[in-house]
Design a protein around this motif. Structure first.
Motif, PDB file in Angstrom:
ATOM      1  N   LEU A 235      -9.287 -48.831 -61.160  1.00  0.00           N
ATOM      2  CA  LEU A 235     -10.438 -48.391 -60.400  1.00  0.00           C
ATOM      3  C   LEU A 235     -10.183 -49.333 -58.939  1.00  0.00           C
ATOM      4  CD1 LEU A 235     -12.995 -46.971 -59.711  1.00  0.00           C
ATOM      5  CD2 LEU A 235     -14.179 -48.635 -61.160  1.00  0.00           C
ATOM      6  N   PHE A 236     -10.265 -50.724 -59.322  1.00  0.00           N
ATOM      7  CA  PHE A 236     -10.269 -51.762 -58.146  1.00  0.00           C
ATOM      8  C   PHE A 236      -9.033 -51.141 -57.074  1.00  0.00           C
ATOM      9  CE2 PHE A 236      -7.923 -55.370 -56.177  1.00  0.00           C
ATOM     10  CZ  PHE A 236      -8.749 -55.551 -55.321  1.00  0.00           C
ATOM     11  N   LEU A 237      -7.720 -50.767 -57.609  1.00  0.00           N
ATOM     12  CA  LEU A 237      -6.568 -50.757 -56.839  1.00  0.00           C
ATOM     13  C   LEU A 237      -6.885 -49.163 -56.236  1.00  0.00           C
ATOM     14  CD1 LEU A 237      -3.630 -51.860 -59.078  1.00  0.00           C
ATOM     15  CD2 LEU A 237      -4.507 -52.983 -56.994  1.00  0.00           C
ATOM     16  N   ALA A 238      -7.570 -48.333 -56.979  1.00  0.00           N
ATOM     17  CA  ALA A 238      -7.519 -47.065 -56.273  1.00  0.00           C
ATOM     18  C   ALA A 238      -8.919 -46.916 -55.449  1.00  0.00           C
ATOM     19  CB  ALA A 238      -8.195 -46.023 -57.408  1.00  0.00           C
ATOM     20  N   SER A 239      -9.733 -47.952 -55.351  1.00  0.00           N
ATOM     21  CA  SER A 239     -10.777 -48.102 -54.424  1.00  0.00           C
ATOM     22  C   SER A 239     -10.312 -48.593 -53.070  1.00  0.00           C
ATOM     23  CB  SER A 239     -12.082 -48.914 -55.113  1.00  0.00           C
ATOM     24  OG  SER A 239     -11.686 -50.145 -54.904  1.00  0.00           O
ATOM     25  N   ASP A 240     -11.426 -48.245 -52.075  1.00  0.00           N
ATOM     26  CA  ASP A 240     -11.201 -49.221 -50.651  1.00  0.00           C
ATOM     27  C   ASP A 240     -11.131 -50.462 -50.749  1.00  0.00           C
ATOM     28  OD1 ASP A 240     -10.802 -46.618 -49.782  1.00  0.00           O
ATOM     29  OD2 ASP A 240     -12.860 -46.233 -49.046  1.00  0.00           O
ATOM     30  N   GLU A 241     -11.553 -51.230 -51.877  1.00  0.00           N
ATOM     31  CA  GLU A 241     -11.620 -52.553 -51.952  1.00  0.00           C
ATOM     32  C   GLU A 241     -10.235 -53.140 -51.728  1.00  0.00           C
ATOM     33  OE1 GLU A 241     -13.885 -53.361 -55.608  1.00  0.00           O
ATOM     34  OE2 GLU A 241     -15.557 -52.403 -54.853  1.00  0.00           O
ATOM     35  N   ALA A 242      -9.297 -52.291 -52.291  1.00  0.00           N
ATOM     36  CA  ALA A 242      -7.843 -52.773 -52.197  1.00  0.00           C
ATOM     37  C   ALA A 242      -7.004 -52.248 -51.034  1.00  0.00           C
ATOM     38  CB  ALA A 242      -7.278 -52.414 -53.586  1.00  0.00           C
ATOM     39  N   ALA A 243      -7.846 -51.948 -50.018  1.00  0.00           N
ATOM     40  CA  ALA A 243      -7.278 -51.246 -48.787  1.00  0.00           C
ATOM     41  C   ALA A 243      -6.039 -51.870 -48.329  1.00  0.00           C
ATOM     42  CB  ALA A 243      -8.308 -51.012 -47.712  1.00  0.00           C
ATOM     43  N   TYR A 244      -5.729 -53.330 -48.431  1.00  0.00           N
ATOM     44  CA  TYR A 244      -4.862 -54.164 -47.895  1.00  0.00           C
ATOM     45  C   TYR A 244      -3.756 -54.487 -48.688  1.00  0.00           C
ATOM     46  CZ  TYR A 244      -2.702 -57.031 -44.247  1.00  0.00           C
ATOM     47  OH  TYR A 244      -1.920 -57.570 -43.448  1.00  0.00           O
ATOM     48  N   LEU A 245      -3.827 -53.706 -49.934  1.00  0.00           N
ATOM     49  CA  LEU A 245      -2.815 -54.082 -51.136  1.00  0.00           C
ATOM     50  C   LEU A 245      -1.796 -52.786 -51.008  1.00  0.00           C
ATOM     51  CD1 LEU A 245      -4.893 -55.680 -54.027  1.00  0.00           C
ATOM     52  CD2 LEU A 245      -3.491 -56.726 -52.253  1.00  0.00           C
ATOM     53  N   THR A 246      -0.559 -53.150 -50.931  1.00  0.00           N
ATOM     54  CA  THR A 246       0.379 -52.012 -51.485  1.00  0.00           C
ATOM     55  C   THR A 246       1.705 -52.775 -51.827  1.00  0.00           C
ATOM     56  OG1 THR A 246       1.317 -49.876 -50.722  1.00  0.00           O
ATOM     57  CG2 THR A 246       1.481 -51.630 -49.087  1.00  0.00           C
ATOM     58  N   GLY A 247       2.492 -52.027 -52.768  1.00  0.00           N
ATOM     59  CA  GLY A 247       3.739 -52.866 -53.097  1.00  0.00           C
ATOM     60  C   GLY A 247       3.584 -53.995 -54.099  1.00  0.00           C
ATOM     61  N   GLN A 248       2.103 -54.001 -54.529  1.00  0.00           N
ATOM     62  CA  GLN A 248       2.026 -55.064 -55.527  1.00  0.00           C
ATOM     63  C   GLN A 248       1.915 -54.844 -56.929  1.00  0.00           C
ATOM     64  OE1 GLN A 248       1.545 -58.086 -53.717  1.00  0.00           O
ATOM     65  NE2 GLN A 248       2.154 -56.721 -52.140  1.00  0.00           N
ATOM     66  N   VAL A 249       2.058 -55.762 -57.745  1.00  0.00           N
ATOM     67  CA  VAL A 249       1.933 -55.799 -59.222  1.00  0.00           C
ATOM     68  C   VAL A 249       0.665 -56.503 -59.648  1.00  0.00           C
ATOM     69  CG1 VAL A 249       3.297 -56.149 -61.441  1.00  0.00           C
ATOM     70  CG2 VAL A 249       4.647 -55.578 -59.150  1.00  0.00           C
ATOM     71  N   MET A 250      -0.127 -55.688 -60.484  1.00  0.00           N
ATOM     72  CA  MET A 250      -1.254 -56.440 -61.167  1.00  0.00           C
ATOM     73  C   MET A 250      -1.018 -56.674 -62.752  1.00  0.00           C
ATOM     74  SD  MET A 250      -5.193 -55.564 -60.948  1.00  0.00           S
ATOM     75  CE  MET A 250      -5.471 -56.029 -59.151  1.00  0.00           C
ATOM     76  N   ASN A 251      -0.764 -57.753 -62.979  1.00  0.00           N
ATOM     77  CA  ASN A 251      -0.676 -58.221 -64.481  1.00  0.00           C
ATOM     78  C   ASN A 251      -1.915 -58.173 -64.980  1.00  0.00           C
ATOM     79  OD1 ASN A 251       1.965 -58.293 -64.437  1.00  0.00           O
ATOM     80  ND2 ASN A 251       2.211 -60.613 -63.926  1.00  0.00           N
ATOM     81  N   ILE A 252      -2.111 -57.268 -66.159  1.00  0.00           N
ATOM     82  CA  ILE A 252      -3.573 -57.374 -67.074  1.00  0.00           C
ATOM     83  C   ILE A 252      -3.083 -57.639 -68.601  1.00  0.00           C
ATOM     84  CG2 ILE A 252      -5.473 -56.005 -67.704  1.00  0.00           C
ATOM     85  CD1 ILE A 252      -3.277 -54.484 -65.305  1.00  0.00           C
ATOM     86  N   ASN A 253      -3.125 -59.125 -68.596  1.00  0.00           N
ATOM     87  CA  ASN A 253      -2.322 -59.750 -69.739  1.00  0.00           C
ATOM     88  C   ASN A 253      -2.921 -60.816 -70.576  1.00  0.00           C
ATOM     89  OD1 ASN A 253      -1.552 -61.589 -68.046  1.00  0.00           O
ATOM     90  ND2 ASN A 253       0.764 -61.155 -68.036  1.00  0.00           N
ATOM     91  N   GLY A 254      -4.124 -61.215 -69.881  1.00  0.00           N
ATOM     92  CA  GLY A 254      -4.799 -62.341 -70.586  1.00  0.00           C
ATOM     93  C   GLY A 254      -4.189 -63.684 -70.040  1.00  0.00           C
ATOM     94  N   GLY A 255      -3.412 -63.797 -69.047  1.00  0.00           N
ATOM     95  CA  GLY A 255      -2.776 -65.010 -68.622  1.00  0.00           C
ATOM     96  C   GLY A 255      -1.510 -65.282 -68.995  1.00  0.00           C
ATOM     97  N   ILE A 256      -0.760 -64.610 -69.733  1.00  0.00           N
ATOM     98  CA  ILE A 256       0.518 -64.787 -69.906  1.00  0.00           C
ATOM     99  C   ILE A 256       1.439 -64.824 -68.659  1.00  0.00           C
ATOM    100  CG2 ILE A 256       2.746 -64.051 -71.150  1.00  0.00           C
ATOM    101  CD1 ILE A 256       1.001 -62.536 -73.265  1.00  0.00           C
ATOM    102  N   VAL A 257       2.257 -66.125 -68.585  1.00  0.00           N
ATOM    103  CA  VAL A 257       3.009 -66.336 -67.663  1.00  0.00           C
ATOM    104  C   VAL A 257       4.512 -66.627 -68.062  1.00  0.00           C
ATOM    105  CG1 VAL A 257       1.252 -66.924 -65.901  1.00  0.00           C
ATOM    106  CG2 VAL A 257       2.286 -68.746 -67.139  1.00  0.00           C
TER     107      VAL A 257
END
Length: 257
Positions: A235-257
């Protein structure tokens, strides 16, 4: 004092969500409809589940339809886009969520070569087919958002034959999406969702409990994610709130690095 309601984050938007009859796709569809989007719910085999979801989401007042299509088939992918345009008039958001199940039910019985072929056909080729059909239309209309589904372990690596296949295919989607983002900017934003361990069918039904707990112990937030966690990121990435984001990877993983 004004009694007007705050604007919904996707008010006036249209979206096509593949693999939306259950799990993460269903959660994204619920989130998008709740935030004002008209939807095409795509499924391949689970038409009854998709129709049940349609009935649920129509109560939000949004326009919802179900389109059955096998996105691994280029002709079916083209039909999905064509019929989506007929219903929605335009496509503002495309979420490529559909993926092959090689872990449960009949998918778990396939041999390794069959599993790999299914992942390539559905996850990778299906994503590419729909992006190639949709991104030029979005560019022509002057705006659009594409969200593609990868996997956090494609970057970090995970042991086992199935993870090897998932990692290869989902890393391919990641690389494709970054190139797509450069190709269709600035009109079209393309970003990548990379969930980690999420409480979907495999985790709930087929994963041995000791294996499940071992994975929990590796996660800094000490729990599996939920489909709703992924939907919130979508929802965030689809919305205008993410208007300056493209080509980015968002990890949704509880903090695993």
């Amino acid at each position: 004092m004004s009694n007007s309601q705050p604007m919904q984050r996707l008010e006036g938007k249209t979206a096509v969500i593949t693999g939306a009859s259950s799990g993460i796709g269903r959660a994204i569809a619920r989130s998008f409809a709740r935030e004002g989007a008209d939807l095409v719910i795509n499924c391949n085999r689970s038409v009854d589940k998709a129709e049940t979801l349609k009935s649920e989401l129509e109560k939000t007042g949004r326009r919802i339809t179900v389109i059955q299509a096998d996105i691994s088939d280029p002709d079916d992918a083209r039909r999905l886009v064509r019929q989506s345009l007929e219903f929605l008039q335009r496509i503002d958001i495309l979420v490529n969520n559909a993926g092959a199940d090689i872990l449960t039910s009949e998918g778990a019985k396939l041999d390794d070569h069959e599993k790999l072929a299914r992942l390539i056909d559905v996850d990778m080729k299906g994503t590419m087919h729909l992006c190639w059909e949709t991104a030029p239309l979005m560019q022509q209309q002057g705006h659009g958002v594409i969200l593609n589904m990868s996997w956090d372990q494609s970057v970090y690596g995970f042991h086992g034959k199935n993870p090897q296949m998932f990692s290869a295919v989902k890393a391919g989607i990641m690389g494709f999406s970054k190139s797509l983002a450069r190709t269709f900017a600035p009109e079209v934003r393309v970003n990548i969702l990379a969930p980690g361990w999420i409480e979907t069918g495999f985790a709930a039904e087929a994963m041995p409990r000791d294996y499940y707990q071992a994975r929990v112990n590796e996660i800094p937030l000490r729990r599996f994610g939920t489909p709703e966690d992924v939907a919130a990121a979508a929802l965030f990435l689809a919305s205008d709130e993410a208007a300056y984001l493209t080509g980015q990877v968002m990890n949704i993983n509880g903090g695993i690095v």
